[in-house]
Write a protein that holds these residues in place. Structure first.
Motif, short mmCIF file in Angstrom:
data_model
loop_
_atom_site.label_atom_id
_atom_site.label_comp_id
_atom_site.label_asym_id
_atom_site.label_seq_id
_atom_site.Cartn_x
_atom_site.Cartn_y
_atom_site.Cartn_z
N ALA A 1 35.67 45.66 -15.96
CA ALA A 1 35.82 47.11 -15.95
C ALA A 1 34.57 47.81 -15.42
N HIS A 2 33.43 47.09 -15.46
CA HIS A 2 32.20 47.75 -15.03
C HIS A 2 31.37 46.95 -14.04
N ASP A 3 31.53 45.59 -14.02
CA ASP A 3 30.65 44.81 -13.16
C ASP A 3 31.32 43.49 -12.78
N ILE A 4 31.45 43.25 -11.49
CA ILE A 4 32.13 42.05 -11.02
C ILE A 4 31.31 40.80 -11.29
N ASP A 5 29.99 40.89 -11.20
CA ASP A 5 29.14 39.73 -11.46
C ASP A 5 29.23 39.31 -12.93
N ASP A 6 29.23 40.29 -13.82
CA ASP A 6 29.39 39.97 -15.24
C ASP A 6 30.71 39.27 -15.49
N ALA A 7 31.75 39.72 -14.80
CA ALA A 7 33.06 39.10 -14.96
C ALA A 7 33.04 37.65 -14.48
N LEU B 1 30.52 35.66 -14.50
CA LEU B 1 29.78 34.88 -15.48
C LEU B 1 30.59 34.62 -16.75
N VAL B 2 31.47 35.53 -17.11
CA VAL B 2 32.32 35.29 -18.27
C VAL B 2 33.11 34.00 -18.07
N TYR B 3 33.71 33.84 -16.90
CA TYR B 3 34.49 32.63 -16.66
C TYR B 3 33.59 31.41 -16.49
N HIS B 4 32.49 31.57 -15.76
CA HIS B 4 31.57 30.46 -15.61
C HIS B 4 31.05 29.98 -16.97
N ASP B 5 30.74 30.91 -17.86
CA ASP B 5 30.26 30.52 -19.18
C ASP B 5 31.35 29.83 -19.99
N TYR B 6 32.59 30.29 -19.82
CA TYR B 6 33.72 29.64 -20.48
C TYR B 6 33.81 28.18 -20.06
N LEU B 7 33.65 27.91 -18.76
CA LEU B 7 33.68 26.52 -18.29
C LEU B 7 32.47 25.74 -18.78
N PRO C 1 29.60 21.44 -7.65
CA PRO C 1 28.29 22.02 -7.32
C PRO C 1 28.35 23.51 -6.99
N TRP C 2 29.43 23.96 -6.36
CA TRP C 2 29.52 25.40 -6.06
C TRP C 2 29.56 26.22 -7.35
N PHE C 3 30.31 25.75 -8.32
CA PHE C 3 30.37 26.42 -9.62
C PHE C 3 28.99 26.46 -10.27
N LEU C 4 28.31 25.32 -10.29
CA LEU C 4 27.01 25.25 -10.93
C LEU C 4 25.98 26.13 -10.22
N ASP C 5 25.96 26.07 -8.90
CA ASP C 5 24.99 26.86 -8.15
C ASP C 5 25.29 28.35 -8.22
N SER C 6 26.57 28.68 -8.22
CA SER C 6 26.95 30.09 -8.34
C SER C 6 26.54 30.64 -9.70
N ARG C 7 26.78 29.87 -10.74
CA ARG C 7 26.40 30.30 -12.08
C ARG C 7 24.89 30.50 -12.18
N ALA C 8 24.13 29.54 -11.64
CA ALA C 8 22.67 29.66 -11.65
C ALA C 8 22.21 30.91 -10.91
N GLU C 9 22.83 31.18 -9.78
CA GLU C 9 22.47 32.37 -8.98
C GLU C 9 22.76 33.66 -9.75
N LEU C 10 23.93 33.74 -10.37
CA LEU C 10 24.29 34.95 -11.10
C LEU C 10 23.40 35.16 -12.32
N PRO D 1 42.13 32.21 -22.76
CA PRO D 1 41.33 32.45 -23.95
C PRO D 1 40.14 33.37 -23.72
N TYR D 2 39.76 33.52 -22.47
CA TYR D 2 38.61 34.36 -22.11
C TYR D 2 39.04 35.75 -21.64
N LEU D 3 40.33 36.07 -21.69
CA LEU D 3 40.85 37.25 -21.01
C LEU D 3 40.22 38.55 -21.50
N ASP D 4 40.12 38.74 -22.81
CA ASP D 4 39.57 40.00 -23.32
C ASP D 4 38.15 40.22 -22.81
N ALA D 5 37.32 39.19 -22.89
CA ALA D 5 35.94 39.32 -22.44
C ALA D 5 35.88 39.56 -20.93
N LEU D 6 36.76 38.89 -20.19
CA LEU D 6 36.77 39.04 -18.75
C LEU D 6 37.19 40.45 -18.34
#
Length: 225
Positions: A165-171, A173-179, A191-200, A155-160
């Motif tokens: 296409a331009h930034d791996i970190d933005d990509a 975050l697209v999935y992290h935000d979906y979760l 915790p890795w997901f949560l901490d990674s999202r906070a870092e990005l 469901p997140y594919l288009d946004a991802l």
């Protein structure tokens, strides 16, 4: 080969070709869908590595091996991790499906002879990502999400795809935000997901919107974390 792993591989004749051998292992254990998934992820990881200037061989290798521990049943994953001195977080012990990313590192090293730390790291966080992730970590993480293992299109594919296409970190975050938007139905917020999202989010100058990286959420969603 370690005696604990031997029963899963003793009937496999290895050719030395990674793609063939991974496919043989997964199909032997009746995981043809996983075999198709890792094939697609390996190709996508190589493509992304070329796009972002990372190691395409390492990315492809991690793609092929990221789900190789699917053959190890959930009921023995905690014990298997303990046998190989792999840390098991409290939430992981209660949701052993998530341990497949760590156990795939063990199999990649012990059975397939992978020794490159960057490749093993990418295998080991491909489901959740982790804080201070490398470029290769992020590439394999995103490849796994683009070529997901569920029916239909993500469901997140288009946004991802727009983001990657331009930034791996933005990509990422697209999935992290979906979760995060589905956090109340997650079996376990890793915790890795949560901490990674906070870092990005911090890298982008945004504040994270949760207080603790060590909470669990109980729900019934289909096997995600």
């Amino acid at each position: 080969m370690n005696a604990l792993l031997k029963p899963y591989f003793e009937n496999i004749v290895f050719s030395g070709n990674l793609a063939q051998d991974v496919t043989a292992v997964l199909t032997h254990h009746q995981f043809p869908k996983v075999a198709g998934h890792v094939n697609r992820v390996a190709r996508e990881a190589r493509r992304l590595a070329l796009q972002f200037g990372a190691d395409p061989v390492g990315a492809e290798t991690a793609g092929w091996l990221h789900d190789i521990s699917a053959i190890i049943p959930n009921r023995v994953r905690v014990e298997m991790c303990q046998a190989f001195s792999v840390s098991v977080l409290p939430g992981e012990a209660g949701f052993p499906m998530i341990l497949h990313q760590k156990l795939s590192v063990v199999v990649a090293h012990e059975v397939f002879g992978v020794v490159e730390p960057a490749v093993l790291s990418a295998i080991g966080c491909h489901t959740t990502l982790k804080p201070v992730a490398s470029l290769l970590d992020k590439i394999v993480f995103i490849a796994d999400k683009i070529k997901w293992d569920q029916p239909g299109e993500p469901p997140y594919l288009d946004a991802l795809e727009t983001a990657v296409a331009h930034d791996i970190d933005d990509a990422c975050l697209v999935y992290h935000d979906y979760l995060w938007q589905q956090r109340d139905s997650l079996r376990f917020a890793h915790p890795w997901f949560l901490d990674s999202r906070a870092e990005l989010l911090s890298i982008r100058g945004e504040e994270h919107d949760f207080g603790s990286s060590n909470f669990e959420r109980k729900g019934g969603r289909n096997g995600r974390f």
